[in-house]
Write a protein that holds these residues in place. Structure first.
Motif, PDB file in Angstrom:
ATOM      1  N   GLU A  37     102.587  22.801   8.045  1.00  0.00           N
ATOM      2  CA  GLU A  37     103.238  23.962   7.448  1.00  0.00           C
ATOM      3  C   GLU A  37     104.439  24.410   8.287  1.00  0.00           C
ATOM      4  OE1 GLU A  37     100.406  27.054   6.805  1.00  0.00           O
ATOM      5  OE2 GLU A  37      99.035  25.786   5.641  1.00  0.00           O
ATOM      6  N   TYR A  38     105.481  24.828   7.576  1.00  0.00           N
ATOM      7  CA  TYR A  38     106.707  25.291   8.217  1.00  0.00           C
ATOM      8  C   TYR A  38     107.147  26.588   7.543  1.00  0.00           C
ATOM      9  CZ  TYR A  38     106.878  20.462   9.866  1.00  0.00           C
ATOM     10  OH  TYR A  38     106.568  19.247  10.435  1.00  0.00           O
ATOM     11  N   HIS A  39     107.895  27.403   8.274  1.00  0.00           N
ATOM     12  CA  HIS A  39     108.402  28.655   7.707  1.00  0.00           C
ATOM     13  C   HIS A  39     109.878  28.782   8.049  1.00  0.00           C
ATOM     14  CE1 HIS A  39     107.089  32.982   6.466  1.00  0.00           C
ATOM     15  NE2 HIS A  39     108.254  32.640   5.942  1.00  0.00           N
ATOM     16  N   PHE A  40     110.731  28.706   7.032  1.00  0.00           N
ATOM     17  CA  PHE A  40     112.175  28.844   7.229  1.00  0.00           C
ATOM     18  C   PHE A  40     112.550  30.322   7.131  1.00  0.00           C
ATOM     19  CE2 PHE A  40     113.593  24.361   5.633  1.00  0.00           C
ATOM     20  CZ  PHE A  40     112.819  23.788   6.630  1.00  0.00           C
ATOM     21  N   ARG A  41     112.318  31.080   8.193  1.00  0.00           N
ATOM     22  CA  ARG A  41     112.650  32.498   8.192  1.00  0.00           C
ATOM     23  C   ARG A  41     114.071  32.751   8.658  1.00  0.00           C
ATOM     24  NH1 ARG A  41     108.083  33.274  11.202  1.00  0.00           N
ATOM     25  NH2 ARG A  41     106.273  33.515   9.871  1.00  0.00           N
ATOM     26  N   LYS A  42     114.555  31.895   9.532  1.00  0.00           N
ATOM     27  CA  LYS A  42     115.873  32.076  10.131  1.00  0.00           C
ATOM     28  C   LYS A  42     116.853  31.048   9.570  1.00  0.00           C
ATOM     29  CE  LYS A  42     113.885  33.878  14.416  1.00  0.00           C
ATOM     30  NZ  LYS A  42     113.789  33.719  15.892  1.00  0.00           N
ATOM     31  N   PRO A  43     118.146  31.324   9.647  1.00  0.00           N
ATOM     32  CA  PRO A  43     119.152  30.429   9.034  1.00  0.00           C
ATOM     33  C   PRO A  43     119.534  29.222   9.874  1.00  0.00           C
ATOM     34  CG  PRO A  43     120.232  32.339   9.954  1.00  0.00           C
ATOM     35  CD  PRO A  43     118.758  32.576  10.141  1.00  0.00           C
ATOM     36  N   GLN A  44     118.629  28.770  10.740  1.00  0.00           N
ATOM     37  CA  GLN A  44     118.939  27.564  11.496  1.00  0.00           C
ATOM     38  C   GLN A  44     117.659  26.830  11.867  1.00  0.00           C
ATOM     39  OE1 GLN A  44     120.001  30.662  13.003  1.00  0.00           O
ATOM     40  NE2 GLN A  44     118.093  30.893  14.136  1.00  0.00           N
ATOM     41  N   LEU A  45     117.788  25.518  12.043  1.00  0.00           N
ATOM     42  CA  LEU A  45     116.674  24.662  12.448  1.00  0.00           C
ATOM     43  C   LEU A  45     117.064  23.943  13.729  1.00  0.00           C
ATOM     44  CD1 LEU A  45     115.897  22.999   9.000  1.00  0.00           C
ATOM     45  CD2 LEU A  45     114.644  24.894  10.022  1.00  0.00           C
ATOM     46  N   ASP A  46     116.073  23.596  14.536  1.00  0.00           N
ATOM     47  CA  ASP A  46     116.399  22.793  15.714  1.00  0.00           C
ATOM     48  C   ASP A  46     116.163  21.317  15.398  1.00  0.00           C
ATOM     49  OD1 ASP A  46     113.619  22.139  16.201  1.00  0.00           O
ATOM     50  OD2 ASP A  46     113.390  24.097  17.144  1.00  0.00           O
ATOM     51  N   GLY A  47     116.687  20.467  16.242  1.00  0.00           N
ATOM     52  CA  GLY A  47     116.602  19.032  16.000  1.00  0.00           C
ATOM     53  C   GLY A  47     115.186  18.522  15.910  1.00  0.00           C
ATOM     54  N   GLU A  48     114.295  19.090  16.715  1.00  0.00           N
ATOM     55  CA  GLU A  48     112.901  18.648  16.709  1.00  0.00           C
ATOM     56  C   GLU A  48     112.236  18.934  15.367  1.00  0.00           C
ATOM     57  OE1 GLU A  48     108.744  19.365  19.235  1.00  0.00           O
ATOM     58  OE2 GLU A  48     110.658  20.154  19.969  1.00  0.00           O
ATOM     59  N   GLU A  49     112.523  20.107  14.788  1.00  0.00           N
ATOM     60  CA  GLU A  49     111.960  20.455  13.482  1.00  0.00           C
ATOM     61  C   GLU A  49     112.410  19.460  12.422  1.00  0.00           C
ATOM     62  OE1 GLU A  49     111.338  25.027  12.559  1.00  0.00           O
ATOM     63  OE2 GLU A  49     113.283  24.694  13.510  1.00  0.00           O
ATOM     64  N   MET A  50     113.691  19.126  12.429  1.00  0.00           N
ATOM     65  CA  MET A  50     114.223  18.211  11.412  1.00  0.00           C
ATOM     66  C   MET A  50     113.646  16.809  11.575  1.00  0.00           C
ATOM     67  SD  MET A  50     118.173  19.486  10.840  1.00  0.00           S
ATOM     68  CE  MET A  50     118.700  19.446  12.561  1.00  0.00           C
ATOM     69  N   GLU A  51     113.479  16.370  12.808  1.00  0.00           N
ATOM     70  CA  GLU A  51     112.880  15.062  13.046  1.00  0.00           C
ATOM     71  C   GLU A  51     111.434  15.018  12.562  1.00  0.00           C
ATOM     72  OE1 GLU A  51     113.318  14.223  17.168  1.00  0.00           O
ATOM     73  OE2 GLU A  51     115.509  13.963  17.061  1.00  0.00           O
ATOM     74  N   THR A  52     110.710  16.110  12.780  1.00  0.00           N
ATOM     75  CA  THR A  52     109.316  16.182  12.339  1.00  0.00           C
ATOM     76  C   THR A  52     109.227  16.188  10.814  1.00  0.00           C
ATOM     77  OG1 THR A  52     108.760  17.454  14.318  1.00  0.00           O
ATOM     78  CG2 THR A  52     107.163  17.475  12.527  1.00  0.00           C
ATOM     79  N   LEU A  53     110.134  16.918  10.171  1.00  0.00           N
ATOM     80  CA  LEU A  53     110.142  16.944   8.709  1.00  0.00           C
ATOM     81  C   LEU A  53     110.428  15.562   8.128  1.00  0.00           C
ATOM     82  CD1 LEU A  53     112.020  20.312   8.061  1.00  0.00           C
ATOM     83  CD2 LEU A  53     109.691  19.768   7.346  1.00  0.00           C
ATOM     84  N   ALA A  54     111.278  14.805   8.806  1.00  0.00           N
ATOM     85  CA  ALA A  54     111.650  13.478   8.314  1.00  0.00           C
ATOM     86  C   ALA A  54     110.489  12.493   8.378  1.00  0.00           C
ATOM     87  CB  ALA A  54     112.833  12.945   9.120  1.00  0.00           C
ATOM     88  N   GLU A  55     109.437  12.828   9.119  1.00  0.00           N
ATOM     89  CA  GLU A  55     108.274  11.951   9.235  1.00  0.00           C
ATOM     90  C   GLU A  55     107.320  12.096   8.052  1.00  0.00           C
ATOM     91  OE1 GLU A  55     106.554  13.031  12.938  1.00  0.00           O
ATOM     92  OE2 GLU A  55     108.180  12.168  14.155  1.00  0.00           O
ATOM     93  N   ASN A  56     107.582  13.070   7.195  1.00  0.00           N
ATOM     94  CA  ASN A  56     106.694  13.315   6.052  1.00  0.00           C
ATOM     95  C   ASN A  56     107.091  12.485   4.838  1.00  0.00           C
ATOM     96  OD1 ASN A  56     104.810  15.847   6.662  1.00  0.00           O
ATOM     97  ND2 ASN A  56     106.784  16.218   7.652  1.00  0.00           N
ATOM     98  N   ASN A  57     106.099  12.237   3.985  1.00  0.00           N
ATOM     99  CA  ASN A  57     106.344  11.539   2.717  1.00  0.00           C
ATOM    100  C   ASN A  57     106.722  12.510   1.612  1.00  0.00           C
ATOM    101  OD1 ASN A  57     103.516  10.154   3.936  1.00  0.00           O
ATOM    102  ND2 ASN A  57     105.251   8.771   3.635  1.00  0.00           N
ATOM    103  N   VAL A  58     106.260  13.754   1.764  1.00  0.00           N
ATOM    104  CA  VAL A  58     106.470  14.774   0.735  1.00  0.00           C
ATOM    105  C   VAL A  58     106.905  16.081   1.385  1.00  0.00           C
ATOM    106  CG1 VAL A  58     105.324  16.226  -0.986  1.00  0.00           C
ATOM    107  CG2 VAL A  58     104.825  13.786  -0.899  1.00  0.00           C
TER     108      VAL A  58
END
Length: 212
Positions: A37-58
């Motif tokens: 689970e993730y929560h986009f509360r703020k208008p920016q993401l860090d590189g680690e978050e984006m890399e982790t999201l890219a590991e998902n199928n959905v």
């Protein structure tokens, strides 16, 4: 299969988007499924978050509409993700979206669903399905009602179809639903909420109609 549930609401707690993801999760809990689970509360993401999201199928995005569209803070996050995903040549990610609004009619979310579809094309991701949920304002009030029953009967039917598509990695037609609750009662409940808010702020009902 790895599934990321992403809450795009700025609310820290008691938000309709959180309720919707909670209900959906009950349809997705299987031994071979990993859910994060993730929560986009703020208008920016860090590189680690984006890399982790890219590991998902959905990726499943849930958020409320702001002026018929995507909330600005979430839009900034999507722009960052678009640039990141565009650099990945081989990816197999499908996007689904659950969008709610204060309007009674679920089809009021149609434009926001189209925006997510267009974002998927730009980011090079697959599109799965969108669910437009009306009367989002009452979801927290009926959170103790079992999904698929009472005012959440239509929501249960929609989530059954959505979950099947997610688990199969397939696409489906967008679904727009209204609650199993009379429109007039929803309107009256909303007006009661406004009156309560006015009173708690030291004002009177007539103050809502004052012109400056």
């Amino acid at each position: 299969m790895k599934i990321a549930l992403i809450n795009g609401s700025p609310k820290v707690k008691d938000g309709a988007s959180a309720c919707l993801l909670y209900e959906l999760r009950s349809y997705l809990d299987h031994d071979d499924i990993s859910i994060s689970e993730y929560h986009f509360r703020k208008p920016q993401l860090d590189g680690e978050e984006m890399e982790t999201l890219a590991e998902n199928n959905v990726l499943v995005f849930a958020f409320p509409i702001y002026v018929d569209g995507i909330p600005s803070h979430m839009l900034n996050c999507l722009i960052q993700l678009e640039g990141f995903f565009s650099t990945i040549k081989e990816k197999n990610i499908t996007v689904y979206s659950i969008i709610n609004c204060g309007f009674y009619e679920g089809h009021q979310n149609a434009l926001a669903i189209e925006m997510i579809k267009n974002w998927c094309k730009k980011a090079g991701l697959g599109w799965g399905q969108g669910i437009g949920v009306g009367a989002g304002g009452m979801l927290t009030a009926v959170k103790n009602v079992p999904i698929g029953h009472g005012p959440k009967k239509n929501l249960g039917l929609a989530f059954e179809k959505l979950a099947r598509n997610i688990l199969k990695g397939s696409s489906g037609e967008d679904i727009f639903i209204t609650p199993n609750f009379p429109r007039i009662l929803y309107k009256l409940a909303a007006e009661m909420g406004w009156r309560k808010a006015v009173k708690s702020n030291g004002l009177k009902r007539k103050d809502l109609f004052l012109k400056k």
